[in-house]
Design a protein around this motif. Structure first.
Motif, short mmCIF file in Angstrom:
data_model
loop_
_atom_site.label_atom_id
_atom_site.label_comp_id
_atom_site.label_asym_id
_atom_site.label_seq_id
_atom_site.Cartn_x
_atom_site.Cartn_y
_atom_site.Cartn_z
N ASP A 209 0.86 -1.18 0.00
CA ASP A 209 0.00 0.00 0.00
C ASP A 209 0.90 1.24 0.00
OD1 ASP A 209 -3.20 0.62 1.03
OD2 ASP A 209 -1.72 2.24 1.11
N ARG B 293 -0.52 1.95 6.65
CA ARG B 293 -0.96 2.38 7.97
C ARG B 293 -0.69 1.34 9.04
NH1 ARG B 293 -5.78 3.91 4.71
NH2 ARG B 293 -4.23 3.23 3.21
N HIS C 108 -10.12 -5.00 -3.56
CA HIS C 108 -8.81 -5.32 -2.98
C HIS C 108 -8.95 -5.71 -1.52
CE1 HIS C 108 -9.61 -0.98 -2.70
NE2 HIS C 108 -8.98 -1.00 -1.54
P1 AMP Z 1 -9.73 1.75 0.01
O1 AMP Z 1 -10.33 1.95 -1.36
O2 AMP Z 1 -10.32 2.62 1.08
O3 AMP Z 1 -9.76 0.32 0.45
O4 AMP Z 1 -8.20 2.19 -0.04
C1 AMP Z 1 -7.42 2.14 -1.18
C2 AMP Z 1 -5.98 1.95 -0.76
O5 AMP Z 1 -5.17 2.01 -1.92
C3 AMP Z 1 -5.45 3.00 0.22
O6 AMP Z 1 -4.95 2.35 1.38
C4 AMP Z 1 -4.33 3.70 -0.57
O7 AMP Z 1 -3.24 4.07 0.24
C5 AMP Z 1 -3.95 2.65 -1.59
N1 AMP Z 1 -3.40 3.15 -2.84
C6 AMP Z 1 -3.87 4.16 -3.60
N2 AMP Z 1 -3.12 4.34 -4.69
C7 AMP Z 1 -2.13 3.41 -4.63
C8 AMP Z 1 -1.01 3.08 -5.46
N3 AMP Z 1 -0.76 3.75 -6.60
N4 AMP Z 1 -0.19 2.08 -5.07
C9 AMP Z 1 -0.43 1.41 -3.91
N5 AMP Z 1 -1.46 1.67 -3.10
C10 AMP Z 1 -2.30 2.66 -3.44
#
Ligand code: AMP
Ligand code: ZN
Length: 114
Positions: free
Chosen positions: A32, A36, A102
């Motif tokens: 990620d 976090r 994901h």
């Molecule tokens: P969520 O949709 O709330 O489950 O979160 C999406 C996750 O994707 C977040 O924890 C972001 O930090 C992560 N994220 C967003 N863009 C990228 C990226 N380019 N590479 C890796 N992680 C990402």
């Protein structure tokens, strides 16, 4: 968001870089970008499905592999013994911001329920 604009599809097809932890035919795991927890990896199907409502579009074997890869990643990164959380944010109230299904695999610290 269309598949064409999807950042996780761009990671799958190599348009965007990611720190890959595990790569196999239908499933990809990568760090990620905004970790976090000491371990915070995302496990995705390479096929675009937005959320759990669309999971029926995935072959059952791929759905199963998502969880097996989550377990394999946890083992590889050394959090199996202490435990880890596997979380899916599905929709607005859960804070989903990337609409490509994901699994968050998080570990290395205590993780309570929100
Ligand atoms: P969520 O949709 O709330 O489950 O979160 C999406 C996750 O994707 C977040 O924890 C972001 O930090 C992560 N994220 C967003 N863009 C990228 C990226 N380019 N590479 C890796 N992680 C990402
Ligand atoms: Zn996608």
């Amino acid at each position: 968001m269309t598949e064409r604009d999807c950042i996780f599809c761009k990671i799958v097809n190599g348009e965007l870089d990611a720190e890959v932890v595990h790569d196999e035919e239908d499933v990809l795991a990568f760090q990620d970008i905004n970790g976090r927890a000491p371990v915070h990896v995302l496990v995705i199907p390479k096929q675009h499905v937005a959320n759990l409502e669309e999971i029926g579009a995935l072959p059952d074997t791929v759905t199963k592999r998502l969880f097996e890869v989550a377990s394999a990643v946890a083992k590889k990164l050394g959090v199996t013994e202490n435990g880890y959380a596997v979380r899916i944010n599905n929709g607005a109230d859960a804070g989903q911001v990337v609409f490509h299904l994901h699994l968050h695999v998080m570990g290395g610290r205590e993780l309570g329920m929100p």
